[in-house]
Scaffold this active site. Structure first.
Site, PDB file in Angstrom:
ATOM      1  N   GLY A 116      16.955 -31.266  -2.169  1.00  0.00           N
ATOM      2  CA  GLY A 116      17.546 -32.421  -1.506  1.00  0.00           C
ATOM      3  C   GLY A 116      17.782 -32.063  -0.058  1.00  0.00           C
ATOM      4  O   GLY A 116      17.164 -31.139   0.472  1.00  0.00           O
ATOM      5  N   GLU A 171      11.614 -25.886  14.511  1.00  0.00           N
ATOM      6  CA  GLU A 171      12.770 -25.086  14.104  1.00  0.00           C
ATOM      7  C   GLU A 171      12.703 -24.857  12.592  1.00  0.00           C
ATOM      8  O   GLU A 171      12.360 -25.754  11.846  1.00  0.00           O
ATOM      9  CB  GLU A 171      14.034 -25.872  14.473  1.00  0.00           C
ATOM     10  CG  GLU A 171      15.306 -25.195  14.133  1.00  0.00           C
ATOM     11  CD  GLU A 171      15.385 -23.808  14.743  1.00  0.00           C
ATOM     12  OE1 GLU A 171      15.254 -23.699  15.966  1.00  0.00           O
ATOM     13  OE2 GLU A 171      15.555 -22.837  13.975  1.00  0.00           O
ATOM     14  N   PHE A 172      13.040 -23.653  12.156  1.00  0.00           N
ATOM     15  CA  PHE A 172      12.964 -23.346  10.725  1.00  0.00           C
ATOM     16  C   PHE A 172      14.326 -22.975  10.141  1.00  0.00           C
ATOM     17  O   PHE A 172      14.393 -22.383   9.065  1.00  0.00           O
ATOM     18  CB  PHE A 172      11.965 -22.204  10.487  1.00  0.00           C
ATOM     19  CG  PHE A 172      10.595 -22.506  11.022  1.00  0.00           C
ATOM     20  CD1 PHE A 172       9.719 -23.327  10.314  1.00  0.00           C
ATOM     21  CD2 PHE A 172      10.187 -22.018  12.254  1.00  0.00           C
ATOM     22  CE1 PHE A 172       8.458 -23.636  10.815  1.00  0.00           C
ATOM     23  CE2 PHE A 172       8.929 -22.316  12.767  1.00  0.00           C
ATOM     24  CZ  PHE A 172       8.054 -23.124  12.048  1.00  0.00           C
ATOM     25  N   ARG A 225      17.833 -22.955   8.231  1.00  0.00           N
ATOM     26  CA  ARG A 225      18.361 -23.561   7.012  1.00  0.00           C
ATOM     27  C   ARG A 225      19.854 -23.799   7.188  1.00  0.00           C
ATOM     28  O   ARG A 225      20.545 -22.946   7.757  1.00  0.00           O
ATOM     29  CB  ARG A 225      18.180 -22.623   5.809  1.00  0.00           C
ATOM     30  CG  ARG A 225      16.749 -22.405   5.394  1.00  0.00           C
ATOM     31  CD  ARG A 225      16.624 -21.135   4.587  1.00  0.00           C
ATOM     32  NE  ARG A 225      16.979 -19.983   5.425  1.00  0.00           N
ATOM     33  CZ  ARG A 225      17.058 -18.729   4.983  1.00  0.00           C
ATOM     34  NH1 ARG A 225      16.839 -18.451   3.729  1.00  0.00           N
ATOM     35  NH2 ARG A 225      17.373 -17.744   5.805  1.00  0.00           N
ATOM     36  N   CYS A 280      15.706 -32.722   4.833  1.00  0.00           N
ATOM     37  CA  CYS A 280      14.415 -32.239   5.328  1.00  0.00           C
ATOM     38  C   CYS A 280      13.277 -32.229   4.315  1.00  0.00           C
ATOM     39  O   CYS A 280      12.246 -32.855   4.542  1.00  0.00           O
ATOM     40  CB  CYS A 280      14.588 -30.840   5.904  1.00  0.00           C
ATOM     41  SG  CYS A 280      15.870 -30.789   7.172  1.00  0.00           S
ATOM     42  N   LYS A 327      11.956 -35.601   2.782  1.00  0.00           N
ATOM     43  CA  LYS A 327      11.522 -36.449   3.902  1.00  0.00           C
ATOM     44  C   LYS A 327      10.217 -35.916   4.485  1.00  0.00           C
ATOM     45  O   LYS A 327       9.286 -36.685   4.773  1.00  0.00           O
ATOM     46  CB  LYS A 327      12.650 -36.443   4.953  1.00  0.00           C
ATOM     47  CG  LYS A 327      12.442 -37.303   6.134  1.00  0.00           C
ATOM     48  CD  LYS A 327      12.293 -36.633   7.457  1.00  0.00           C
ATOM     49  CE  LYS A 327      13.142 -35.509   7.863  1.00  0.00           C
ATOM     50  NZ  LYS A 327      12.698 -34.919   9.163  1.00  0.00           N
ATOM     51  N   ASN A 378       7.775 -26.841   5.148  1.00  0.00           N
ATOM     52  CA  ASN A 378       8.702 -27.547   4.262  1.00  0.00           C
ATOM     53  C   ASN A 378       7.986 -28.088   3.024  1.00  0.00           C
ATOM     54  O   ASN A 378       8.529 -28.055   1.919  1.00  0.00           O
ATOM     55  CB  ASN A 378       9.410 -28.677   5.018  1.00  0.00           C
ATOM     56  CG  ASN A 378      10.630 -28.158   5.763  1.00  0.00           C
ATOM     57  OD1 ASN A 378      10.917 -26.956   5.731  1.00  0.00           O
ATOM     58  ND2 ASN A 378      11.353 -29.036   6.439  1.00  0.00           N
ATOM     59  N   GLY A 432      15.996 -25.813 -11.329  1.00  0.00           N
ATOM     60  CA  GLY A 432      17.253 -26.538 -11.513  1.00  0.00           C
ATOM     61  C   GLY A 432      17.107 -27.999 -11.179  1.00  0.00           C
ATOM     62  O   GLY A 432      16.165 -28.668 -11.616  1.00  0.00           O
TER      63      GLY A 432
HETATM   64  C1  UGA Z   1      14.832 -26.525   4.944  1.00  0.00           C
HETATM   65  C2  UGA Z   1      13.908 -25.338   5.236  1.00  0.00           C
HETATM   66  O1  UGA Z   1      14.180 -24.290   4.315  1.00  0.00           O
HETATM   67  C3  UGA Z   1      14.113 -24.832   6.659  1.00  0.00           C
HETATM   68  O2  UGA Z   1      13.190 -23.791   6.937  1.00  0.00           O
HETATM   69  C4  UGA Z   1      13.905 -25.992   7.631  1.00  0.00           C
HETATM   70  O3  UGA Z   1      14.142 -25.599   8.965  1.00  0.00           O
HETATM   71  C5  UGA Z   1      14.863 -27.115   7.293  1.00  0.00           C
HETATM   72  O4  UGA Z   1      14.630 -27.536   5.925  1.00  0.00           O
HETATM   73  C6  UGA Z   1      14.598 -28.258   8.222  1.00  0.00           C
HETATM   74  O5  UGA Z   1      13.496 -28.806   8.180  1.00  0.00           O
HETATM   75  O6  UGA Z   1      15.445 -28.553   9.049  1.00  0.00           O
HETATM   76  P1  UGA Z   1      17.406 -26.742   4.261  1.00  0.00           P
HETATM   77  O7  UGA Z   1      17.104 -28.192   4.068  1.00  0.00           O
HETATM   78  O8  UGA Z   1      18.612 -26.350   5.026  1.00  0.00           O
HETATM   79  O9  UGA Z   1      16.157 -26.029   5.016  1.00  0.00           O
HETATM   80  O10 UGA Z   1      17.547 -26.100   2.825  1.00  0.00           O
HETATM   81  P2  UGA Z   1      16.747 -25.137   1.848  1.00  0.00           P
HETATM   82  O11 UGA Z   1      17.507 -23.891   1.731  1.00  0.00           O
HETATM   83  O12 UGA Z   1      15.296 -25.067   2.138  1.00  0.00           O
HETATM   84  O13 UGA Z   1      16.966 -25.941   0.480  1.00  0.00           O
HETATM   85  C7  UGA Z   1      16.448 -27.256   0.326  1.00  0.00           C
HETATM   86  C8  UGA Z   1      16.737 -27.781  -1.068  1.00  0.00           C
HETATM   87  O14 UGA Z   1      15.965 -27.076  -2.028  1.00  0.00           O
HETATM   88  C9  UGA Z   1      18.197 -27.653  -1.510  1.00  0.00           C
HETATM   89  O15 UGA Z   1      18.589 -28.831  -2.159  1.00  0.00           O
HETATM   90  C10 UGA Z   1      18.179 -26.497  -2.476  1.00  0.00           C
HETATM   91  O16 UGA Z   1      19.185 -26.585  -3.454  1.00  0.00           O
HETATM   92  C11 UGA Z   1      16.788 -26.644  -3.091  1.00  0.00           C
HETATM   93  N1  UGA Z   1      16.270 -25.373  -3.616  1.00  0.00           N
HETATM   94  C12 UGA Z   1      16.055 -24.327  -2.776  1.00  0.00           C
HETATM   95  C13 UGA Z   1      16.010 -25.251  -4.968  1.00  0.00           C
HETATM   96  O17 UGA Z   1      16.182 -26.207  -5.751  1.00  0.00           O
HETATM   97  N2  UGA Z   1      15.525 -24.064  -5.438  1.00  0.00           N
HETATM   98  C14 UGA Z   1      15.318 -23.006  -4.634  1.00  0.00           C
HETATM   99  O18 UGA Z   1      14.891 -21.948  -5.129  1.00  0.00           O
HETATM  100  C15 UGA Z   1      15.581 -23.134  -3.259  1.00  0.00           C
END
Ligand code: UGA
Length: 484
Positions: free
Chosen positions: A261, A152-153, A155, A264, A267, A212, A257
């Site tokens: 966190g 699953e991908f 967010r 996902c 980990k 990821n 920034g």
């Molecule tokens: C992530 C992946 O993007 C999904 O594709 C995946 O399905 C999911 O993990 C999972 O394995 O279940 P998610 O953890 O919901 O999704 O969040 P992201 O939008 O990827 O952001 C992850 C972290 O990176 C957040 O803390 C966000 O603030 C940070 N981030 C994201 C940044 O610091 N800079 C960015 O440009 C983008």
């Protein structure tokens, strides 16, 4: 199709609701009876935009049900999606797959009809081939049960759209029958043109952790570049924008920034490294240790900046924290960089007053020492430093002139690089961010007097009008503004 979803957390609840919304008969199963009670009433047990709107009609129509019984699931389903969590194993970098194992072991002996067990949880490569043997061994006589992996991908925050309109579907299958079942389950998405990649289970498992790990690498990369921007007096936001126009790079995951966190990315980076090591390929993924270390350093650096902005010590200061969720759009605080910084600042002797539109309750449960205000103004009252740690949209609309009137010292650290800091500077704030060149701001918006702000500049002297030396009503000097 008759579908069960085992595990109804952020992934499973969304998957169950979405599968029901495209016409399947769905039974969601979880051992947490409280969560099941909420879901069965059509209520989302956590914040995910749009989830409640999908749950309510599906539950009302009877197409979506929830329960705690594996026997009921085994009797009902022809397709069983395993959506349980795989957190980091205590004392190790590896993923803890015990919940996946337990789900398979409890479900398969109770399967009363031929079925496909479909893993959606993120697991170390090799898990599916190990569990395929378990499934074959536990299936009751006369029942054909098979295992596939379909990562699953989605967010958090955009989970519904990501599920109903995915960018791709990946099916790790061992037979044409399994492939056909997954194509049928996702028929509306495939008809809409979603790429469907049919492969073996090991490749499918690895696609997920690689995706990821790649996203995490991209985030750490831009954060390293932000540090270079800091020493080179360059601007990482402009740089990222320019990089993003390159179609080989793309604009996503280039927000410098506080780092990544959530449940996902970190980990999965560690789990991939641990699994590669087990398989004898540790050299190949050694750089993932750097990705992780760069990310951890962001939080420490943010605390250092907060301390230096507070005058060298946080003890006895009041710090306002805007945002504690791991990212906007969710109430999830698992491994939240924002919450980690808030807790560290509090440990160093600051009185922290935080605000978050959704995640306050979850954060308070983990860190009862943090105080929460119902709004931004309440969080900022009497603050010596304001830390912007999760980039909720509403924080970008905060009026810096008005907020200046409630803080003790107008100092803001934008750890997410999205606030209009030139405006904040024009309103008299000392502003910092990671890797940003913040030009002295133009005086937009109401004058401080109109907003009830204090005109007396810190550091002596009286405010100067805009002039050749400084093109703003600069009420305070700082390290980059020479007008004082
Ligand atoms: C992530 C992946 O993007 C999904 O594709 C995946 O399905 C999911 O993990 C999972 O394995 O279940 P998610 O953890 O919901 O999704 O969040 P992201 O939008 O990827 O952001 C992850 C972290 O990176 C957040 O803390 C966000 O603030 C940070 N981030 C994201 C940044 O610091 N800079 C960015 O440009 C983008």
């Amino acid at each position: 199709m008759r579908i069960t979803v085992i595990g109804t957390g952020y992934l499973g609840a969304v998957h169950a609701a979405c599968m029901a919304s495209i016409g399947h008969e769905v039974l969601g199963v979880d051992s947490d009876a409280d969560k099941i009670t909420e879901l069965a009433a059509g209520r989302a047990p956590f914040y995910e935009p749009g989830l409640a709107d999908l749950l309510r009609p599906a539950v009302r129509s009877g197409r979506l049900r929830f329960g705690t019984s594996f026997a009921e699931a085994g009797a009902f389903g022809e397709l069983h999606f395993i959506c349980v969590g795989t957190p980091q194993l205590a004392g190790s970098y590896a993923a803890d797959v015990s919940a996946v194992d337990a789900a398979v072991e409890r479900l398969v002996p109770r399967c009363a009809r031929d079925c496909l067990i479909v893993g959606k949880s993120t697991v170390p490569v090799g898990t599916a081939s190990r569990l395929a043997a378990v499934v074959a061994g536990l299936a009751p006589a006369g029942v054909t049960a098979e295992l596939a992996w379909n990562p699953e991908f989605l967010r958090e925050g955009t989970a519904i759209a990501d599920t109903l309109h995915p960018e791709r579907l990946v099916a790790g299958v061992s037979s044409a029958r399994a492939d056909a079942a997954l194509r049928q389950a996702y028929a509306p998405m495939i008809e809409a043109g979603t790429p469907y990649i049919s492969t073996d289970p090991s490749t499918a498992e690895l696609v997920k952790v690689s995706a990821n790990a790649f996203l995490a690498t991209k985030v750490s990369f831009i954060n390293v570049i932000a540090d270079v921007c800091d020493v080179a007096d360059a601007d990482v936001a402009t740089l990222a924008q320019a990089l993003g126009y390159d179609s080989r790079i793309g604009p996503q995951a280039l927000g410098a920034g506080l780092g990544f966190g959530g449940g996902c990315l970190a980990k999965d980076v560690r789990a991939l490294a641990a699994r590669a090591e087990e398989l004898g390929a540790s050299d190949a993924v050694a750089f993932l240790g750097t990705v992780d270390a760069v990310n951890a350093a962001r939080r420490r650096r943010a605390v250092d900046i907060a301390r230096s902005m507070a005058g060298g010590s946080l003890r006895g200061t009041r710090v306002a924290v805007l945002g504690v969720a791991f990212k906007p759009g969710t109430d999830d605080v698992r491994d939240s960089p924002a919450l980690a910084v808030a807790a560290a600042v509090s440990l160093q002797g600051a009185e922290v007053r935080a605000h978050d539109p959704r995640a306050a309750a979850n954060a308070r449960a983990l860190h009862p020492q943090l105080r929460f205000a119902p709004d931004v103004t309440g969080a900022c009252e009497g603050a010596d430093v304001v830390l912007h740690l999760t980039e909720w949209d509403e924080y970008q609309d905060v009026d810096p002139w008005a907020l200046r009137a409630v803080v003790r010292e107008p100092r803001v650290f934008d750890a997410r690089n999205v606030l209009p800091l030139e405006r904040w500077r024009a309103a008299g704030w000392t502003a910092r961010a990671f890797g940003r060149r913040i030009r002295p701001g133009r005086a937009e918006g109401p004058r401080p007097a109109a907003a009830g702000g204090r005109l007396a500049p810190v550091g002596g002297g009286s405010p100067r009008p805009p002039g050749p030396q400084c093109p703003s009503w600069c009420l305070r000097g700082d390290e980059r503004c020479e007008c004082w």
